[in-house]
Enzyme design. Structure first.
Site, PDB file in Angstrom:
ATOM      1  N   LYS A  10      60.820  79.646  72.902  1.00 38.55           N
ATOM      2  CA  LYS A  10      61.236  78.573  72.005  1.00 38.55           C
ATOM      3  C   LYS A  10      62.323  79.078  71.039  1.00 38.55           C
ATOM      4  CE  LYS A  10      56.643  76.327  72.142  1.00 38.55           C
ATOM      5  NZ  LYS A  10      55.564  75.752  71.302  1.00 38.55           N
ATOM      6  N   THR A  97      47.001  78.210  70.985  1.00 37.67           N
ATOM      7  CA  THR A  97      48.061  77.369  70.422  1.00 37.67           C
ATOM      8  C   THR A  97      48.320  77.679  68.945  1.00 37.67           C
ATOM      9  OG1 THR A  97      47.355  75.642  71.955  1.00 37.67           O
ATOM     10  CG2 THR A  97      48.766  74.955  70.122  1.00 37.67           C
ATOM     11  N   HIS A 125      56.161  78.616  75.092  1.00 36.06           N
ATOM     12  CA  HIS A 125      55.395  77.565  75.748  1.00 36.06           C
ATOM     13  C   HIS A 125      54.929  78.109  77.087  1.00 36.06           C
ATOM     14  CE1 HIS A 125      54.254  73.759  77.575  1.00 36.06           C
ATOM     15  NE2 HIS A 125      54.887  74.180  78.642  1.00 36.06           N
TER      16      HIS A 125
END
Ligand code: IDP
Ligand code: MG
Length: 167
Positions: A10, A97, A125
């Site tokens: 990311k 997460t 991710h």
């Protein structure tokens, strides 16, 4: 069972110059990289990728995050990892997460953070399951950008389409 998974580094991972560290960690999986590129995600792509979260309060910020608006790095590195139990292996290396709850030795545990507004900036991710992986890989990659045949393809003749080629 051989599987494919989509990995995205990311924009926070790119801004923090973590590409090498993240790829080194992922190499512990002994999986094969079968596709890789740098992508500037459009709003449409970002919203399609995170469609399952569209009703969450953090959705608008999440879209700005993956588009690189927050880090002023309008790109992600997209990779397809392939091999035995690819999804589980990559999810384990990535960590959970929430980066504060992730194991400190995992990628997210080591490099992620929660912003003051509450968004989980977790640097990578990883597809959550085989169905998500297929949907996501088809969103981010064209068949010819992946060096193995993952999913059925079809040939179409598309002579009318404008294309940019090398001059
Ligand atoms: P995953 O990335 O571990 O598969 P998802 O639930 O698919 O988790 O969420 C996608 C992304 O949205 C996360 O990686 C994280 O950046 C962000 N996110 C998910 N849940 C939350 C939350 O409760 N608060 C803030 N950000 C979140
Ligand atoms: Mg997910």
């Amino acid at each position: 069972m051989n599987q494919a998974t989509l990995i995205l580094i990311k924009p926070d991972g790119l801004k923090k110059s973590l590409t090498g560290n993240i790829l080194t960690r992922l190499s512990e999986s002994k999986l094969e990289i079968v596709g890789a590129k740098i992508v500037r995600a459009s709003k449409e792509l970002a919203e399609a990728h995170y469609a399952h979260l569209k009703d969450k309060p953090f959705f608008p910020e999440l879209i700005r995050y993956i588009q690189g608006e927050i880090h002023n790095r309008k790109k992600v590195m997209a990779l397809v990892y392939w091999g035995e139990d690819a999804i589980l292996k990559c999810r384990q290396l990535a960590g959970t997460t929430n980066p504060e709850e992730a194991e400190s030795t995992s990628i997210r545990g080591a490099y992620g953070r929660i912003t003051t507004s509450g968004l989980f900036e977790n640097v990578v991710h990883v597809s959550a399951n085989a169905a998500d992986a297929e949907r996501e890989i088809k969103l981010w990659f064209k068949p010819q950008e992946i060096i193995v045949k993952l999913y059925p393809t079809q040939e179409i003749i598309n002579e009318q389409k404008k294309a940019i080629v090398w001059a």
